[in-house]
Design a protein around this motif. Structure first.
Motif, PDB file in Angstrom:
ATOM      1  N   SER A   5      40.193 -20.467  30.042  1.00  0.00           N
ATOM      2  CA  SER A   5      40.535 -19.155  30.618  1.00  0.00           C
ATOM      3  C   SER A   5      41.874 -19.197  31.354  1.00  0.00           C
ATOM      4  N   GLN A  54      36.934 -12.498  32.365  1.00  0.00           N
ATOM      5  CA  GLN A  54      37.043 -13.368  31.197  1.00  0.00           C
ATOM      6  C   GLN A  54      36.928 -14.864  31.543  1.00  0.00           C
ATOM      7  N   HIS A  78      34.164 -18.396  29.027  1.00  0.00           N
ATOM      8  CA  HIS A  78      34.709 -19.584  28.362  1.00  0.00           C
ATOM      9  C   HIS A  78      33.894 -20.826  28.732  1.00  0.00           C
ATOM     10  N   HIS A  96      32.096 -14.447  22.880  1.00  0.00           N
ATOM     11  CA  HIS A  96      33.494 -14.872  22.958  1.00  0.00           C
ATOM     12  C   HIS A  96      33.733 -16.219  22.289  1.00  0.00           C
ATOM     13  N   ALA A 126      37.259  -7.574  25.575  1.00  0.00           N
ATOM     14  CA  ALA A 126      37.505  -8.407  26.753  1.00  0.00           C
ATOM     15  C   ALA A 126      36.321  -8.357  27.711  1.00  0.00           C
ATOM     16  N   THR A 127      35.897  -7.146  28.084  1.00  0.00           N
ATOM     17  CA  THR A 127      34.706  -6.981  28.915  1.00  0.00           C
ATOM     18  C   THR A 127      33.551  -6.415  28.115  1.00  0.00           C
TER      19      THR A 127
END
Length: 305
Positions: free
Chosen positions: A144, A182, A186, A207, A224-225
């Motif tokens: 990230s 975000q 990860h 993701h 992204a969200t």
């Protein structure tokens, strides 16, 4: 009356920009110690469990890219705020600074982020602003941090948010919260979440797919969200087989810790390809063509030699 009062924002004097800058919270800076703590904790757990989710050079490269991005963001903060204030003053439908405008701003911002992200995978010029984030072959929280130093070029895709009249401070806060969201996705340690969460949000499972180099995973799950953008626009792919991380043309091992190489190697490759290409059309193709398509054709050409 409520709607009229919402769009009753007053112009922000440009000579008051320093005051606005001081009042725009640096949320990412405040959150940085917690982010480094959880990344360190994940590293220790991974090492003790012998999971090999981390690789020394790659992790160092991620941290250096992240630190560089923090510096770049700090240097650009005043410029970006100035631009946001200029747009805010330009339009007549300025929104007042209300906390509840955060939610619609966030949703619209995330919609723009989906398209900015998708275009970053579709055109090589924009891919060069994003490839640093995908070049890691291990998936962990430090990935990230791998945010390109030139990613702010993509601000053009977020202009609709500013032109809708949201207050600059709201936009600034939304951007930082969106980046922080975000961070947690990860990781390998969070597997599948409850179904309704997986359906709405970009979870670690969703993701991980996006970072996959397998054909079925390439150019999927751009949200992204919110992952429902992908479901809506046909780019959703659930996590099925184990993800193989990284880009289709892996980086040289000796370059994995070099933040300058991680950030700019694609620009160098573009320059080399454009120099070799004959004709304006082919040169433009190497700048704006599909990164996946260009990489595939270059591999085929190399194999044919």
């Amino acid at each position: 009356m409520l709607l009229l009062s919402l769009f009753d924002g007053k112009k922000i004097p440009l000579d008051n920009l320093e005051h606005i800058e001081r009042n725009a919270p640096d949320i990412i800076v405040w959150a940085a110690p917690a982010m480094f703590f959880f990344a360190a904790l994940e590293f220790i757990i991974s090492w003790k469990q012998d999971h090999k989710y981390y690789e020394k050079k790659e992790t160092f490269g991620s941290i250096m890219v992240g630190l560089g991005n923090v510096v770049v963001s700090a240097l650009l903060k005043a410029t970006l705020l100035y631009g946001a204030v200029c747009v805010y003053n330009l339009i007549p439908w300025r929104m007042t600074l209300n906390w509840w405008t955060f939610l619609p701003c966030y949703i619209i911002f995330d919609f723009c982020s989906y398209w900015a992200h998708r275009i970053s995978h579709a055109q090589r010029f924009w891919w060069a602003t994003h490839i640093a984030h995908h070049s890691g072959e291990h998936y962990n929280l430090t990935v990230s941090f791998r945010l390109s130093w030139v990613q702010d070029l993509k601000i053009i895709f977020f202009l609709p948010v500013a032109f809708l009249g949201f207050h600059p401070i709201i936009i600034f806060v939304v951007n930082q919260i969106a980046i922080l969201f975000q961070f947690w996705v990860h990781t390998e340690y969070i597997r599948k979440m409850p179904r309704f969460i997986e359906y709405i949000f970009a979870t670690p499972s969703n993701h991980r797919v996006h970072h996959g180099s397998q054909e079925k995973y390439i150019d999927k799950n751009f949200g992204a969200t919110f992952i429902f953008w992908d479901r809506l626009f046909g780019t959703y792919q659930p996590e099925e087989e184990q993800v193989i991380y990284g880009i289709t043309s892996p980086l040289p091992k000796e370059k994995k810790a070099n933040p300058l190489y991680l950030n700019f190697h694609e620009y160098l490759d573009i320059w080399k390809d454009v120099k070799k290409a004959k004709g304006f059309r082919k040169k433009c193709h190497f700048i704006f063509g599909s990164p996946a398509g260009i990489a595939m054709r270059k591999k085929e050409a190399a194999a044919a030699r």
